[in-house]
Scaffold this motif. Structure first.
Motif: not given
Length: 739
Positions: A522-529, A531-535
């Motif tokens: 989740c943490r690295i999915q938030v990187q680089r903008g 928005r819904f990558g970590s959901v």
């Protein structure tokens, strides 16, 4: 006046650089090595005082004294040095970052050992790794001393400290002295667990660490303040790194290419270093030299944090392969260590082989290791050998192997893997410092074009689907997402609901990858903008945590099946949330959409379990399908992100977001002709206005700025990504010289 003005401008630039580092080159951070050296100094001094006190009074520290010493080692030697290592990685210092993070793990583990030694309670029966016999607590408990369990970790760090000491001699001649003293200290600390006289020698060596570390910290502090070397010891190596060998033509090109366009140090050595420590501790345990795995689980877990950091910095460097490899290795060591811990603490039965034989989660590790091995065929021989041995390592942990023979097999595999990882650590550090392949790592096994053709051949076995691939740099963590969920699902397979031993052993294999490690994703999915990558990973982490809580740990937590209405309501909420996740997945690709659809069925199975009407065959089929989709998605995501093209089909997105075409923008830079007077005037106007110009010389293109504008000189530093110590030529006109 001109010279004074230039000097004042440079000073203003330096003050601005130190005040604002956002988006700036990593080298403009201060000297974090000061913090790292001081952390080693304070930790060594604390242990030194305890050693001298114990040698004089013949009384080992215990109780509150030992607990406080452990807390100090964790906070100062661990967390403070962890911060120093992170900042050193940001400064593009391969050796310093690796060393400080390694010693942060050492002091943290050693401090945790002191705390555990006071809180340790020996269970009634203890399962010994090699012999698998139950030892009654009435026997001599000296065999089960938690401090003796730290010998494996200390010996592992002896090898690591020696490698770091040798490699640091190619950079300066202060670090080799400090790291060498740490190496000898660890030797006598290990001996001191059995012989009192070694504590005196260890304390003396720790005083040498204090002296050398203090001098190094002062020297670097003066260097950071004055921006030049005031005290000797830094800036000149003990010996030239080029004396270690000549660059190999087959691999030096790849080494140079990997170093371009990055602001972070290379994390490969840190990942190999962590592999060396974890595998050595396990080999120590499997051969029966550790009677329990209480301390071993803590050492391996702390060491795995360093491997997670290696994966994270691989992601920041845009290296999808090492992001996935280090993440998988960290996940493997965490699961294996806590599985052994669970076997020792919660399983009081002498016969666990029957229950272990029904566990299949380690087979997913084997499949993942084979995928990583396949994706490394376009790299050097050492990397392929290292991944091949990791495949062997995963084979040795398969629970269907008889327990006694399995531990021997596992110990042999860990020993071979330790030796290879140590060599890989040494080669990575030396080649990173030299920026060329001085230590042999072998030629490229297969060209990238051949590997791409081999991977693309899989498309002929699958139906052709329309749609264009949607690959983005931020898709790098997708492989770890698939691996975490696939491992959790495959480990959750239960042939029966009435086997508590298998349920207890499944807790770490489901909870760690499905819930805990997926939070890192989740943490690295938030990187680089994104928005819904970590959901998606965050929601599925909650699903697997709840699954483990009720299904596997329910009897340990005394959850009454008649009072689990809260879990029923939670399952209904998960069903609703997953419908929205399916809609989001329909914008991505067909594999992810299928995965979310199968997860919907799995949540239904969980709901039926809370209602005590679960059809077990349906759950087994759905978990198997979910795991197959995950291993395919992991292989496809990893291959497609590494090569930047869709080599393995993921399927088109069913829904497409409307894209707004941006209006064409004018080029950011003008390009006046230097052969025309108007062009020269344009360049002069830009320089007088505080701009930066690129001008051709007889050899290369150079950057030019006016000395009247400090902000323009600052732009050159930013563009060139260079240190403050870098000097530039100052060109003065004849008229200015005459004045």
């Amino acid at each position: 006046k001109t010279e004074l003005s230039l000097t004042q401008n440079i000073s203003q630039i330096r003050s601005k650089i130190m005040a604002s580092t956002e988006g700036f080159a990593a080298v403009f951070y201060s000297e974090p090595s000061v913090l790292g050296l001081l952390a080693n100094v304070i930790s060594a001094f604390l242990v030194c005082l305890q050693n001298f006190s114990s040698a004089q009074s013949n009384v080992q520290p215990e109780g509150v004294e030992n607990i406080l010493a452990g807390v100090h080692l964790i906070l100062i030697g661990g967390l403070s040095q962890l911060l120093a290592g992170l900042l050193t990685f940001r400064k593009y210092d391969h050796l310093g970052g690796t060393a400080f993070l390694a010693f942060a793990g050492l002091w943290s583990s050693y401090g945790a050992t002191r705390i555990i030694s006071e809180a340790y309670v020996l269970p009634g029966n203890v399962t010994v790794g090699l012999s698998n016999v139950s030892v009654p607590a009435s026997l001599d408990t000296s065999c089960f001393s938690t401090r003796e369990g730290a010998v494996a970790g200390l010996v592992a760090y002896i090898f690591i400290s020696f490698i770091l000491s040798f490699c640091s001699a190619t950079v300066n001649y202060i670090m080799p002295f400090v790291f060498g003293a740490i190496t000898l200290t660890l030797v006598f600390e290990a001996v001191g667990l059995f012989a009192q006289w070694a504590l005196v020698v260890s304390g003396t060596l720790e005083l040498a660490i204090v002296i050398g570390g203090l001098y190094g910290a002062i020297a670097l502090l003066f260097k950071g303040i004055t921006q030049r070397y005031v005290l000797p010891g830094f800036g000149n190596p003990l010996f030239n790194v080029l004396l270690l060998g000549s660059a190999s033509r087959s691999s030096s090109k790849n080494v140079r290419e990997e170093k371009k366009n990055t602001k972070y140090a290379e994390p490969m050595a840190l990942g190999n270093l962590c592999d060396s420590i974890s595998s050595f501790i396990f080999s120590f345990y499997c051969f029966g030299y550790m009677c329990n795995f209480y301390v071993g689980a803590v050492w391996v877990s702390i060491n795995s944090i360093g491997q997670i950091l290696s994966s994270y910095y691989g992601y920041l460097r845009g290296d999808v392969y090492y992001t996935t490899k280090s993440g998988v290795h960290s996940l493997f060591w965490l699961v294996m260590s806590w599985e052994e811990f669970t076997l020792m603490v919660f399983i009081q039965s002498n016969n666990v082989q029957l229950s272990r034989a029904g566990m299949v989660g380690d087979w997913f590790f084997l499949a993942t290791a084979c995928v990583i091995l396949l994706m490394s065929f376009n790299r050097d021989i050492l990397e392929v050998v290292h991944n091949s041995l990791f495949v062997l390592l995963t084979v040795s942990t398969i629970p269907q192997i008889p327990l006694r023979g399995g531990y021997i097999f596992w110990g042999v595999a860990c020993s071979i893997y330790t030796a290879t990882s140590l060599y890989a650590t040494f080669a990575s550090l030396v080649n990173s410092v030299a920026e060329k392949a001085l230590i042999p790592i072998g030629a490229q096994v297969m060209s990238s074009s051949k590997l791409q053709k081999a991977l693309m051949s899989t498309q002929s076995c699958l139906p052709k689907l329309g749609g264009k691939p949607n690959l983005r740099p931020s898709d790098a963590p997708n492989a770890l997402f698939y691996i975490c969920n696939g491992l959790a699902a495959f480990s959750a397979l239960q042939g029966t609901l009435n086997d508590p031993i298998r349920q207890h052993l499944s807790i770490p294999t489901v909870l760690i990858p499905g819930a805990i490690f997926q939070l890192y994703v989740c943490r690295i999915q938030v990187q680089r903008g994104r928005r819904f990558g970590s959901v998606l990973p965050f929601c599925y982490a909650a699903v697997w945590a709840t699954w483990t809580w009720l299904r596997f740990a329910g009897n340990l937590l005394n959850i009454d099946p008649r009072n689990d209405g809260g879990f029923t309501a939670g399952a209904v909420a998960f069903l609703v949330v997953n419908i929205f996740l399916m809609i989001l997945a329909s914008y991505s690709n067909l594999v992810l959409l299928s995965l979310t659809a199968v997860m919907e069925v799995l949540i239904v199975c969980f709901l039926l379990f809370t209602l005590e009407s679960l059809p077990v065959p349906l759950e087994i089929v759905m978990l198997t399908i979910f795991s197959i989709l995950c291993i395919y998605g992991a292989a496809a995501s990893l291959a497609n992100c590494i090569f930047g093209k869709e080599l393995i089909l993921m399927g088109p997105s069913l829904l497409r977001a409307e894209t707004v075409k941006e209006a064409p923008t004018s080029p950011p830079c003008i390009n006046p002709s230097s052969h025309q007077t108007s062009g020269l005037r344009t360049i002069a106007e830009k320089l007088n206005a505080g701009g930066v110009c690129g001008v051709p010389t007889d050899t290369v293109y150079a950057l030019a700025a006016s000395c009247k504008h400090p902000e323009a000189i600052e732009k050159i530093y930013r563009i060139k990504v260079c240190t403050i110590n870098t000097t530039y030529a100052k060109h003065l006109s004849v008229q200015n010289l005459g004045n």
